[in-house]
Scaffold this motif. Sequence first.
Motif, PDB file in Angstrom:
ATOM      1  N   ARG A   1       0.762  -1.405   0.218  1.00 10.36           N
ATOM      2  CA  ARG A   1       0.017   0.089   0.071  1.00 10.36           C
ATOM      3  C   ARG A   1       0.876   1.410   0.198  1.00 10.36           C
ATOM      4  NH1 ARG A   1      -1.948  -3.261   4.036  1.00 10.36           N
ATOM      5  NH2 ARG A   1      -1.002  -1.804   5.630  1.00 10.36           N
ATOM      6  N   ASP A   2       1.874   1.282   0.846  1.00  4.06           N
ATOM      7  CA  ASP A   2       2.728   2.465   1.179  1.00  4.06           C
ATOM      8  C   ASP A   2       4.123   2.028   1.445  1.00  4.06           C
ATOM      9  OD1 ASP A   2       2.576   1.712   3.503  1.00  4.06           O
ATOM     10  OD2 ASP A   2       0.710   2.863   4.066  1.00  4.06           O
ATOM     11  N   PHE A   3       4.760   2.940   1.739  1.00  4.26           N
ATOM     12  CA  PHE A   3       6.619   2.654   2.105  1.00  4.26           C
ATOM     13  C   PHE A   3       6.397   1.642   3.231  1.00  4.26           C
ATOM     14  CE2 PHE A   3      10.547   3.662   3.919  1.00  4.26           C
ATOM     15  CZ  PHE A   3      11.270   3.354   2.846  1.00  4.26           C
ATOM     16  N   GLY A   4       5.913   1.865   4.277  1.00 11.02           N
ATOM     17  CA  GLY A   4       5.844   1.032   5.564  1.00 11.02           C
ATOM     18  C   GLY A   4       5.537  -0.133   5.056  1.00 11.02           C
ATOM     19  N   HIS A   5       4.385  -0.509   4.332  1.00  9.45           N
ATOM     20  CA  HIS A   5       3.970  -1.778   3.931  1.00  9.45           C
ATOM     21  C   HIS A   5       4.947  -2.311   3.052  1.00  9.45           C
ATOM     22  CE1 HIS A   5       0.511  -4.592   2.025  1.00  9.45           C
ATOM     23  NE2 HIS A   5       1.306  -5.119   3.283  1.00  9.45           N
ATOM     24  N   PHE A   6       5.599  -1.791   1.945  1.00 10.99           N
ATOM     25  CA  PHE A   6       6.474  -2.383   1.189  1.00 10.99           C
ATOM     26  C   PHE A   6       7.462  -2.969   1.983  1.00 10.99           C
ATOM     27  CE2 PHE A   6      10.405  -0.900  -0.315  1.00 10.99           C
ATOM     28  CZ  PHE A   6      10.943  -1.882  -1.449  1.00 10.99           C
ATOM     29  N   LEU A   7       7.962  -2.270   2.959  1.00 16.03           N
ATOM     30  CA  LEU A   7       9.279  -2.705   3.730  1.00 16.03           C
ATOM     31  C   LEU A   7       8.676  -4.116   4.437  1.00 16.03           C
ATOM     32  CD1 LEU A   7      10.639   0.412   5.511  1.00 16.03           C
ATOM     33  CD2 LEU A   7      11.661  -0.885   3.752  1.00 16.03           C
ATOM     34  N   GLN A   8       7.579  -4.149   4.791  1.00 15.83           N
ATOM     35  CA  GLN A   8       6.935  -5.572   5.212  1.00 15.83           C
ATOM     36  C   GLN A   8       7.013  -6.763   4.268  1.00 15.83           C
ATOM     37  OE1 GLN A   8       3.414  -4.885   7.518  1.00 15.83           O
ATOM     38  NE2 GLN A   8       3.829  -3.002   8.291  1.00 15.83           N
ATOM     39  N   VAL A   9       6.425  -6.231   3.074  1.00 18.30           N
ATOM     40  CA  VAL A   9       6.241  -7.310   2.186  1.00 18.30           C
ATOM     41  C   VAL A   9       7.713  -7.630   1.420  1.00 18.30           C
ATOM     42  CG1 VAL A   9       5.466  -7.570  -0.339  1.00 18.30           C
ATOM     43  CG2 VAL A   9       4.136  -6.543   1.397  1.00 18.30           C
ATOM     44  N   TYR A  10       8.586  -6.770   1.595  1.00 15.11           N
ATOM     45  CA  TYR A  10      10.188  -6.943   1.166  1.00 15.11           C
ATOM     46  C   TYR A  10      10.683  -7.769   1.900  1.00 15.11           C
ATOM     47  CZ  TYR A  10      15.006  -5.624  -0.139  1.00 15.11           C
ATOM     48  OH  TYR A  10      16.185  -5.621  -0.322  1.00 15.11           O
ATOM     49  N   GLU A  11      10.519  -8.011   3.438  1.00 13.65           N
ATOM     50  CA  GLU A  11      11.280  -8.645   4.354  1.00 13.65           C
ATOM     51  C   GLU A  11      10.554 -10.018   4.186  1.00 13.65           C
ATOM     52  OE1 GLU A  11      11.394  -6.630   7.970  1.00 13.65           O
ATOM     53  OE2 GLU A  11      12.653  -4.836   6.991  1.00 13.65           O
ATOM     54  N   ALA A  12       9.158 -10.318   3.717  1.00 14.49           N
ATOM     55  CA  ALA A  12       8.304 -11.336   3.853  1.00 14.49           C
ATOM     56  C   ALA A  12       8.991 -12.044   2.847  1.00 14.49           C
ATOM     57  CB  ALA A  12       6.813 -11.096   3.809  1.00 14.49           C
ATOM     58  N   ALA A  13       9.153 -11.304   1.536  1.00 14.69           N
ATOM     59  CA  ALA A  13       9.615 -12.127   0.404  1.00 14.69           C
ATOM     60  C   ALA A  13      10.833 -12.567   0.631  1.00 14.69           C
ATOM     61  CB  ALA A  13       9.575 -11.070  -0.741  1.00 14.69           C
ATOM     62  N   THR A  14      11.798 -11.792   1.368  1.00 13.10           N
ATOM     63  CA  THR A  14      13.255 -12.120   1.345  1.00 13.10           C
ATOM     64  C   THR A  14      13.219 -13.410   2.355  1.00 13.10           C
ATOM     65  OG1 THR A  14      13.865  -9.968   1.355  1.00 13.10           O
ATOM     66  CG2 THR A  14      15.525 -11.339   2.390  1.00 13.10           C
ATOM     67  N   SER A  15      12.404 -13.599   3.183  1.00 17.37           N
ATOM     68  CA  SER A  15      12.425 -14.678   4.257  1.00 17.37           C
ATOM     69  C   SER A  15      12.522 -16.075   3.473  1.00 17.37           C
ATOM     70  CB  SER A  15      11.076 -14.746   5.061  1.00 17.37           C
ATOM     71  OG  SER A  15      10.026 -15.117   4.319  1.00 17.37           O
ATOM     72  N   VAL A  16      12.400 -16.184   2.322  1.00 21.58           N
ATOM     73  CA  VAL A  16      12.533 -17.684   1.758  1.00 21.58           C
ATOM     74  C   VAL A  16      13.914 -17.653   1.265  1.00 21.58           C
ATOM     75  CG1 VAL A  16       9.866 -17.628   0.895  1.00 21.58           C
ATOM     76  CG2 VAL A  16      11.749 -16.785  -0.535  1.00 21.58           C
ATOM     77  N   LEU A  17      14.771 -16.573   1.078  1.00 27.66           N
ATOM     78  CA  LEU A  17      16.187 -16.737   0.971  1.00 27.66           C
ATOM     79  C   LEU A  17      17.029 -17.003   1.867  1.00 27.66           C
ATOM     80  CD1 LEU A  17      16.130 -13.421  -1.416  1.00 27.66           C
ATOM     81  CD2 LEU A  17      16.188 -15.863  -2.394  1.00 27.66           C
ATOM     82  N   ALA A  18      17.395 -18.365   2.093  1.00 34.57           N
ATOM     83  CA  ALA A  18      17.830 -18.766   3.568  1.00 34.57           C
ATOM     84  C   ALA A  18      19.354 -19.457   3.374  1.00 34.57           C
ATOM     85  CB  ALA A  18      16.936 -19.740   4.183  1.00 34.57           C
ATOM     86  N   SER A  19      20.000 -19.580   2.132  1.00 39.78           N
ATOM     87  CA  SER A  19      21.151 -20.071   2.133  1.00 39.78           C
ATOM     88  C   SER A  19      22.011 -19.337   1.190  1.00 39.78           C
ATOM     89  CB  SER A  19      20.928 -21.480   1.596  1.00 39.78           C
ATOM     90  OG  SER A  19      20.559 -21.703   0.177  1.00 39.78           O
ATOM     91  N   PRO A  20      23.336 -19.592   0.975  1.00 40.19           N
ATOM     92  CA  PRO A  20      24.206 -19.213   0.104  1.00 40.19           C
ATOM     93  C   PRO A  20      23.865 -19.377  -1.346  1.00 40.19           C
ATOM     94  CG  PRO A  20      25.553 -19.966   1.933  1.00 40.19           C
ATOM     95  CD  PRO A  20      24.173 -20.100   2.105  1.00 40.19           C
ATOM     96  N   GLU A  21      23.359 -20.576  -1.526  1.00 40.97           N
ATOM     97  CA  GLU A  21      22.832 -21.192  -3.056  1.00 40.97           C
ATOM     98  C   GLU A  21      21.614 -20.251  -3.223  1.00 40.97           C
ATOM     99  OE1 GLU A  21      23.785 -22.821  -5.270  1.00 40.97           O
ATOM    100  OE2 GLU A  21      22.042 -23.099  -6.337  1.00 40.97           O
TER     101      GLU A  21
END
Length: 344
Positions: free
Chosen positions: A65-85
């Motif tokens: 919706r906005d910048f604050g929500h963007f940061l939340q979505v960004y970090e949620a999407a990033t959560s699936v990245l969990a290894s060097p590979e």
Amino acid sequence: MRDPNEPIGRDEREHDISVIRALPKVELHLHLEGAAPPAFIRGMAKEKSVRLDNVFAPDGSYDFRDFGHFLQVYEAATSVLASPEDYARLTLAMLEQSAENGVIYSETFISPDFCGGGDLSAWKEYLQAMREASEEAGKSLGITLRGVVTCIRHFGPDKARRAAMCAAETAGDWIVGFGMGGDEARGSQRDFAYSFDMAREAGLKLTSHAGEWRGPREVEEAVRDLGVSRVGHGVRAIEDPRLVDNLVEKQIVLEVCPGSNVMLGVYPNLGAHPIEKLRERGVKVTISTDDPPFFHTSMADEYEQLARTHGWDAARFAEIARTSADAAFCDEDTRAGILKRLDG
């Protein structure tokens, strides 16, 4: 540069736009996780059987919706990245997109907070994976990548020190800079001075997000309190003529991301964006995408929209690309190679 008011034929205009989109480009402000295509994140989540609720819109794009929500979505999407590979795969995906848009050199923001939780040993493993992926892309795609370690402002100064230690311990020909991203509304620039001093002592060049949300004073504080040579965004400096003069005098470079600023509502449209006014005043401006799939943009799209809105021609974009190359944090041999490619 052609007068934007001079009438030209549709075919000629579209030919000029096509030429502009194809120009070689240099990008200095790009968040690695923020460059992950939605399909890449969905695929990664499926592989790991991870549910990502409230991240995607019905059309499959990122939903915020906005910048604050963007940061939340960004970090949620990033959560699936969990290894060097995972990060190696992401680096290749990001570089493929950049190369398709004519980018020949890019600097990407990477955070030890997301790559090993700030642990130095884990960070080095992530870093090696990303570097190997970038070297592979360099050979196959002809694009050069360098890393700028970032602390996350809303994670606080203590975590920033851990990020700066990771940066200092891995500074060299690939990790070339240190910066800060995150929520500009949290704390002040000077709260992070210790971390920036640590990075400077390690020989890293400095940048910080400022002047996107809090206004021109934030830009002034980044330059004064952190000693940065580049400012991420920095566009609201235009609101303070004295500050603009100071940026010109000190030759501070702005990493401008027009599409991002419009998408997040900093400005209502590209016509209201101050990039042209800043350039006319003598400020060194560059062009980047920030988090391209989140903001439905690409480097080619940024070039096209600026050409259509401000009447910029190929020579103007070539000038800005050279400014970007001159402001890059890489070593001089790498810079010379970039400039040679820009000169064609």
